[in-house]
Design a protein around this motif. Structure first.
Motif, short mmCIF file in Angstrom:
data_model
loop_
_atom_site.label_atom_id
_atom_site.label_comp_id
_atom_site.label_asym_id
_atom_site.label_seq_id
_atom_site.Cartn_x
_atom_site.Cartn_y
_atom_site.Cartn_z
N VAL A 341 9.80 141.59 24.57
CA VAL A 341 9.38 141.86 25.95
C VAL A 341 10.53 142.35 26.82
O VAL A 341 10.44 142.35 28.04
CB VAL A 341 8.69 140.64 26.61
N HIS A 342 11.62 142.76 26.17
CA HIS A 342 12.73 143.36 26.91
C HIS A 342 13.04 144.74 26.34
O HIS A 342 12.53 145.12 25.29
CB HIS A 342 13.99 142.47 26.81
N TRP A 346 18.50 145.22 25.07
CA TRP A 346 18.78 143.96 25.77
C TRP A 346 19.41 142.92 24.86
O TRP A 346 20.39 142.27 25.19
CB TRP A 346 17.48 143.44 26.39
N TRP A 349 23.03 143.60 24.30
CA TRP A 349 23.80 143.30 25.50
C TRP A 349 24.08 141.81 25.60
O TRP A 349 25.14 141.39 26.03
CB TRP A 349 23.05 143.76 26.75
N ASN A 350 23.11 141.02 25.21
CA ASN A 350 23.30 139.57 25.25
C ASN A 350 24.41 139.10 24.32
O ASN A 350 24.98 138.05 24.53
CB ASN A 350 21.99 138.86 24.90
N GLU A 389 21.06 157.08 25.14
CA GLU A 389 21.13 155.71 25.67
C GLU A 389 22.19 154.89 24.93
O GLU A 389 22.96 154.14 25.54
CB GLU A 389 19.76 155.04 25.53
N TRP B 88 27.17 143.93 31.98
CA TRP B 88 26.67 142.81 31.16
C TRP B 88 25.94 141.77 32.00
O TRP B 88 24.85 141.31 31.65
CB TRP B 88 27.84 142.16 30.43
N TRP B 91 22.46 143.25 32.76
CA TRP B 91 21.60 143.40 31.59
C TRP B 91 21.01 142.07 31.17
O TRP B 91 19.83 141.95 30.85
CB TRP B 91 22.39 143.99 30.42
N THR B 92 21.85 141.05 31.14
CA THR B 92 21.37 139.77 30.63
C THR B 92 20.40 139.09 31.59
O THR B 92 19.71 138.16 31.20
CB THR B 92 22.57 138.83 30.37
N LEU B 94 17.99 140.80 33.23
CA LEU B 94 16.84 141.67 33.47
C LEU B 94 15.53 140.93 33.19
O LEU B 94 15.44 140.12 32.27
CB LEU B 94 16.93 142.91 32.59
N PRO B 95 14.51 141.21 34.00
CA PRO B 95 13.24 140.51 33.82
C PRO B 95 12.53 140.94 32.53
O PRO B 95 12.62 142.09 32.12
CB PRO B 95 12.43 140.97 35.04
N ALA B 96 11.85 140.00 31.91
CA ALA B 96 11.01 140.33 30.77
C ALA B 96 9.77 141.07 31.28
O ALA B 96 9.50 141.08 32.48
CB ALA B 96 10.60 139.06 30.04
N GLN B 97 9.02 141.67 30.37
CA GLN B 97 7.80 142.37 30.76
C GLN B 97 6.88 141.43 31.54
O GLN B 97 6.64 140.30 31.12
CB GLN B 97 7.08 142.89 29.52
N GLN B 138 17.70 154.29 32.10
CA GLN B 138 17.29 153.63 30.85
C GLN B 138 16.17 152.63 31.10
O GLN B 138 15.21 152.54 30.34
CB GLN B 138 18.48 152.92 30.21
N LEU B 139 16.29 151.87 32.19
CA LEU B 139 15.31 150.83 32.45
C LEU B 139 13.97 151.41 32.90
O LEU B 139 12.91 150.97 32.45
CB LEU B 139 15.84 149.86 33.51
N ASP B 142 11.99 152.84 30.26
CA ASP B 142 11.38 151.80 29.44
C ASP B 142 10.21 151.13 30.18
O ASP B 142 9.64 150.16 29.68
CB ASP B 142 12.46 150.75 29.09
#
Lengths: 499, 499
Positions: A341-342, A346, A349-350, A389, B88, B91-92, B94-97, B138-139, B142
């Protein structure tokens, strides 16, 4: 990127004539279709000096109706041009809808030749690339097809061509002292071209590398590629009009840049050589590990390769002498629920390492352009966008001071079969081989195509791909460790210089 | 861009309560819909210190189901974060779908506060903007919705808010010496923010300016805008699934940034004042014209405005004392056949002046976001993209050393009617007025919306819009000439400094 390409591609004479005839017919027809569809086309010829740009343009236009194209030679700018903003000379030459413009050198002149000549300041480079990207994006957004060809020959070949031109009265005027300078400092010019290709290879205006050592091969590849791109654009335009699911014709695969085809898999080391070398390298790595920790240098090392190529074994040799508090190995398998779901990047990146630490990835973010591409887990658009990307992500990490290396461990199909069989026969290794491995093997050719494209599009100066000759495991492991050692040493000495 | 915005917008208490209630219900429902549609949302709060970011975030989340969002305060980076590449930490998070992330300050911190503090080198700025653009592209590629809000208050208001916070024991800890420094050097910080807004306002992740002097007004505008954007994204996603022509809901227009609403049309000059001033200015312009010729400075001056606003008269006054060999006036009407088969910017590129020359455009490339937008001559996507395309073009020209100025001559609807009637009654001027003028007049409100958006999105530090109070022609002409004189003088002194 360029140094990986197999430059020795050739075509035989009979084959050549037939192909040229075929593509000539195809190009003529496509030109008429694109005229009716009102699609403008720009074709850019860039490359090394004496790589045959003029000859190739001449070849290509033989196939075209002269009422429908214009050729522009972009030599040094004229006085009129220097009185205007840099892009003016190109904007005013852009083809009308349905017409084709061929550019012998182009808006890339400033970021290649003029940069080499020191006529553009290094701190203006980012702006120059941005201008070019905006320019190309604006045009393709408006429906233009931009085809960019980079003609590539070796230093030696260039030298002999320049000599030949210089020897005849009729052609010696074509060779300038600048040409000789670029030949002498070939590596410097090449690395400028590499950066240019990296920074301007986009999904809307991608580069194609033409192996130009054999002129006939180059001619066929150029004509085929141009025809493929025109056909693609035509179908896209048709399907848009009909609002149908787009049905893009398949590209001619025959003339893809060969990277894997040029890999010499006969390289070997004996067990004794291996033992001697690996011990030294492992000890050296141990020292370097503590140095990068002190200097706060992070390292990101990715492993990809055929099934049974020896990724696991190589990673074990790489890490055996390292302090476990300073590195981590991340195996990458199918994404879990949270990862799904990311964004596909992602999860990587983690796992970006802290400064001073090493992150090793057993399979990587390149899954997007390998398994996801081939199995259809993402759309064509998505994997095509992924090259840029991924380059952006690696660029960001390298800019933050990280060493970024990616290894493709290469073996041939026979070697893979031997290893699969050995695994299935060994009770201790049977768990390592599944039906899926055999299924993947059936898609070898598809994977080879995807790997070749990946290596060309994502091997960068800041995050290079290293293709590892993997038939001999000893040779492979030593090469990998040596590469890591050298990359760390280079970064450490750079870091020390800056403090 | 910012200085043009009418900051005095307010809302009355009764109206406020009703609107908040309405938007709260709407947001709750949209949150559920977006969760089902698996659309991730990031909302960025940036702006001046003490502009009320915290308060507004609090307001907004009252409308949301707490199980579906996260708030991140991005203060100075932690040690863990400083050990990773800059992006970083974002990115870490970022909200899930299907989830919403709210960022109190964000990845824009480095290009605003840290730049102000001198923590980022000026030559690294281009790279920083590129990183941000890649990240957001990129986001959104997506499927993420990125909503970026910039809360804007005046220097005076900021000072009084800081004083109030400082006066109470409970809140004085929130005011740092840095806050006071940014208040004292308000203009410097403002111009940093202006550049940031210019460089990162894209069609995929646009900025919205929130007039935050009146907290209630800001709250209503934020909630309405967020709801509008979520609704738009939801409909887009639905229509994609059904492969239908997309049917995007109309944005709430009520809270658009007012630029024209803040223009004081009562400004006038008497005939005597006008004569005195215009003579001096015209003579000065004559001198400057020969100076820019010698210094090889090109100038590009565009005129837009309501019909009968006085563009022609102003251009005549501007050029009357200029050497005709050194300037050219280009009237812009509907594109001819040759222009129609090229990119819409092509014809303007063809008329880029040489260095040392002035090009004056009577109507301009802004037709794309005015008449073409309103009459549907281009698609919604096309005019939305045009803001960035035009900014890129003007940036390129300004970088090449040109003075770029754009005038919007503003009159009110009554004044236009008076002028139309006067024209139809005067036999010498009847040709100037057509049925089309009357038809355009009926679309005044649509045009006003388009003009407001154009002024906010394309007034840049390198190519500013000047809104000219045009009810009094004398006043308008003097203001235009004065602006041109000052801009040329500034560029000339800059050019002399550099040589």
């Amino acid at each position: 990127m360029l140094e990986k390409i197999d430059l020795l591609k050739k075509i035989d004479q009979g084959d050549y004539k037939e192909k040229i005839k075929e593509q000539t017919l195809r190009l003529g027809e496509l030109q008429r279709k694109l005229k009716d569809a009102k699609i403008p086309v720009s074709i850019v010829f860039e490359g090394m000096g004496a790589s045959g740009k003029g000859t190739q343009i001449n070849h290509l236009i033989q196939a075209l109706d002269p009422r429908g194209f214009d050729v522009y030679a972009n030599d040094k700018s004229t006085k009129e041009e220097r009185m205007r903003p840099f892009l003016w000379r190109f904007w005013t030459k852009l083809p009308a809808q349905g017409r084709i413009a061929l550019f012998d050198r182009s808006w890339y002149r400033q970021v290649t030749m003029e940069r080499f000549d020191g006529k553009i300041k290094e701190c203006d480079m980012a702006g120059a690339y941005k201008d070019i990207q905006s320019f190309e994006r604006q045009l393709t957004d408006d429906g233009m097809v931009i085809i960019k060809l980079f003609l590539y020959i070796s230093q030696k070949e260039q030298k002999s061509r320049l000599k030949k031109l210089d020897a005849s009265k009729d052609t010696s005027w074509r060779v300038s002292s600048d040409d000789w300078r670029r030949n002498k400092e070939y590596d410097k010019f090449l690395s400028i071209c590499e950066e240019m290709l990296e920074k301007t290879d986009t999904d809307f205006a991608p580069w194609t590398i033409i192996e130009a050592m054999d002129k006939d091969y180059a001619a066929v590849k150029i004509m085929t590629h141009v025809a493929d791109r025109l056909e693609e654009a035509y179908h896209l335009c048709l399907s848009r009009g009909e609002r149908k699911e787009k049905e893009v014709p398949i590209r001619t695969k025959e003339y893809q840049n060969g990277v894997l085809s040029g890999v010499d898999l006969t390289k070997t080391l004996t067990k004794e050589e291996y033992k001697r070398e690996i011990d030294v390298l492992q000890e050296r790595l141990e020292q370097l590990h503590s140095q990068i920790y002190r200097l706060k240098i992070p390292a990101i090392i990715g492993f990809e390769g055929w099934d049974a190529a020896g990724k696991g074994g190589a990673i074990r040799r790489l890490t055996s002498h390292l302090d476990p508090r300073g590195y981590k190995v991340y195996p990458t398998s199918a994404p879990n629920d949270m990862e799904r779901v990311h964004h596909y990047l992602w999860r990587f990146w983690n796992n970006v390492p802290r400064s001073g630490h090493i992150a090793i990835f057993d399979r990587t973010w390149y899954g997007r352009v390998l398994v996801e591409r081939i199995e259809g887990f993402c759309s064509e658009n998505q994997w095509k966008q992924a090259y840029q990307e991924i380059n952006e992500m690696e660029d960001h990490m390298a800019n933050a001071g990280a060493v970024v290396l990616k290894f493709w461990i290469h073996i041939d199909k026979d070697e893979q079969e031997r290893r699969f069989r050995a695994r299935s026969e060994d009770p201790l290794k049977q768990w390592k081989i599944t039906d899926e491995d055999w299924r993947n093997r059936e898609k070898w050719d598809e994977y080879e195509e995807a790997v070749n494209e990946m290596l060309v599009r994502t091997s960068t100066t800041y995050a290079p791909w290293i293709v590892v000759e993997g038939n001999c495991k000893y040779y492979a492991r030593v090469k990998i460790l040596k590469t890591v050692v050298e990359a760390l040493e280079a970064k450490i000495s750079e870091a020390k210089k800056n403090t």
